[in-house]
Design a protein around this motif. Structure first.
Motif, short mmCIF file in Angstrom:
data_model
loop_
_atom_site.label_atom_id
_atom_site.label_comp_id
_atom_site.label_asym_id
_atom_site.label_seq_id
_atom_site.Cartn_x
_atom_site.Cartn_y
_atom_site.Cartn_z
N PHE A 148 68.25 -20.62 36.49
CA PHE A 148 67.56 -21.68 37.21
C PHE A 148 68.54 -22.54 38.00
CE2 PHE A 148 64.14 -20.47 34.37
CZ PHE A 148 63.04 -20.58 35.20
N LYS A 149 69.74 -22.70 37.46
CA LYS A 149 70.75 -23.50 38.17
C LYS A 149 71.18 -22.80 39.46
CE LYS A 149 75.29 -25.60 37.32
NZ LYS A 149 76.33 -25.82 36.29
N GLU B 249 69.56 -20.22 41.13
CA GLU B 249 68.47 -19.85 42.04
C GLU B 249 67.66 -21.04 42.54
OE1 GLU B 249 67.93 -16.77 43.24
OE2 GLU B 249 69.76 -16.15 42.17
N TYR B 250 67.57 -22.10 41.73
CA TYR B 250 66.71 -23.23 42.07
C TYR B 250 67.41 -24.57 41.90
CZ TYR B 250 63.10 -19.65 41.73
OH TYR B 250 62.34 -18.52 41.91
N ASP C 65 68.78 -26.67 43.81
CA ASP C 65 68.53 -27.75 44.76
C ASP C 65 67.10 -28.28 44.71
OD1 ASP C 65 71.14 -27.80 45.76
OD2 ASP C 65 70.73 -26.18 47.18
N ARG C 66 66.30 -27.74 43.79
CA ARG C 66 64.94 -28.27 43.60
C ARG C 66 65.03 -29.64 42.90
NH1 ARG C 66 60.53 -24.52 43.44
NH2 ARG C 66 61.04 -22.84 44.88
N LEU D 141 67.87 -30.05 40.08
CA LEU D 141 67.82 -29.24 38.87
C LEU D 141 69.23 -28.85 38.41
CD1 LEU D 141 66.18 -27.87 36.71
CD2 LEU D 141 65.81 -25.94 38.26
N LYS D 142 70.12 -28.52 39.33
CA LYS D 142 71.48 -28.13 38.95
C LYS D 142 72.21 -29.28 38.28
CE LYS D 142 73.25 -28.98 43.64
NZ LYS D 142 73.83 -28.33 44.84
N LEU E 26 59.06 -27.53 34.30
CA LEU E 26 58.83 -26.86 35.57
C LEU E 26 57.46 -26.21 35.50
CD1 LEU E 26 62.27 -24.98 35.88
CD2 LEU E 26 61.75 -27.35 36.50
N ASP F 36 54.70 -24.53 41.37
CA ASP F 36 55.96 -24.72 42.09
C ASP F 36 56.87 -23.49 42.12
OD1 ASP F 36 55.24 -27.39 42.56
OD2 ASP F 36 56.08 -28.02 40.64
N TYR F 37 56.65 -22.54 41.21
CA TYR F 37 57.51 -21.35 41.15
C TYR F 37 56.64 -20.10 40.98
CZ TYR F 37 60.98 -24.97 39.96
OH TYR F 37 61.79 -26.09 39.96
#
Length: 288
Positions: free
Chosen positions: A58-59, A61-62, A64-65, A76-77, A98, A103-104
């Motif tokens: 998740f860090k 791939e996502y 910047d969410r 998220l990161k 999440l 959202d995903y």
């Protein structure tokens, strides 16, 4: 093949077991319609998410969410970095949630097929969805060591919960629904307890809590906890954790669902509540 059974806890009043190789018929008889929790050791064995969903995934791939945890916004990161630096004594805020289907949605195939124990599910039937309101039915929970769910509750609208632990170890505490009067449900949110910490209860403030018999056990990677409708519960991360939560509605919890919907609507409009009750009685045979 016989079901493999491991006893997790036995306090005379309640036994919680972990089971492998359980048939749907056994689950329906002993847990779904009996309204008894169980840890299913192999429910998610066919999920791609079992190996794919990690904090690092998740860090990367996502990352910047934006996520909001306890009223504060993070990337998220950055939140995952905070989780990784936290400790049991100084945990990161919890939970980071999440919402997958909103959202995903591209990740939904990774938690497919929906395991047999959570079927049938009427939550996403078009005749039912509008009545669920804000209920979230496909969630990822991220937590750090020491992260404690902020309240004791049962799942909104009387839904069943299936919580699949994909990363790390989480400790759960559950309380039977027949002990509801002893956990001080909030008057305006009767599915949430007023007791802030079920492990350290102020009996001067909450004297009825002396009657509750909570049981606590752990759930590890690849294991799914079934929490039946009306069971009070809370969770505590023992490490960095990632879980997927699914809710379920079917004939086994329909009565509680209907009662909760009608009760909620009646607070706003009693006439409308009567209409909703009739509507649910009419649509149930259609969605069975």
């Amino acid at each position: 093949m016989a079901t493999k059974v491991i006893e997790l806890v036995n306090n005379e009043n309640l036994v919680v077991e972990k089971k492998y190789g359980m048939t749907y018929e056994e689950f329906a008889k002993d847990h779904l319609f009996a309204c008894k929790p169980v840890v299913i050791g192999d429910a998610c064995k066919d999920w791609k998410a079992k190996d794919k969903f990690t904090p690092d995934f998740f860090k990367s791939e996502y990352g910047d969410r934006k996520v909001t945890v306890e009223g504060k916004d993070y990337l998220l990161k950055d939140f995952i970095d905070l989780m990784e630096k936290s400790s049991i004594e100084n945990p990161a805020p919890y939970p980071c949630k999440l919402q997958l289907d909103r959202d995903y949605p591209e990740l939904l195939p990774d938690i497919s097929p929906r395991f047999k124990f959570s079927e049938p599910d009427w939550c996403h039937n078009k005749l039912i969805e509008p009545l669920l309101g804000s209920a979230d039915t496909y969630e990822v929970f991220l937590g750090s060591p020491g992260g404690q769910f902020p309240y004791v509750h049962y799942d909104y609208m009387g839904l069943h919960a299936f919580i699949t632990q994909l990363y790390g170890v989480k400790e759960f505490t559950v309380i039977p629904p027949e002990q509801t009067e002893y956990v001080y449900p909030k008057p305006n949110d009767p599915w949430v307890s007023e007791v802030p910490d079920i492990k350290n209860i102020d009996l001067d403030k909450f004297p009825l809590c002396k009657n509750i018999t909570p049981v606590t056990f752990t759930v590890g990677p690849g294991e799914t906890l079934f929490i039946p409708n009306g069971w009070w519960h809370t969770a505590h991360s023992l490490s960095i954790t990632l879980s997927v939560a699914l809710d379920s509605l079917n004939n086994s919890n329909w009565k509680r669902f209907k009662n909760e919907v009608v009760t909620k609507v009646s607070k706003r409009n009693k006439t409308l509540a009567k209409m909703v009750s009739v509507y649910l009685s009419v649509v149930k045979p259609i969605i069975k």
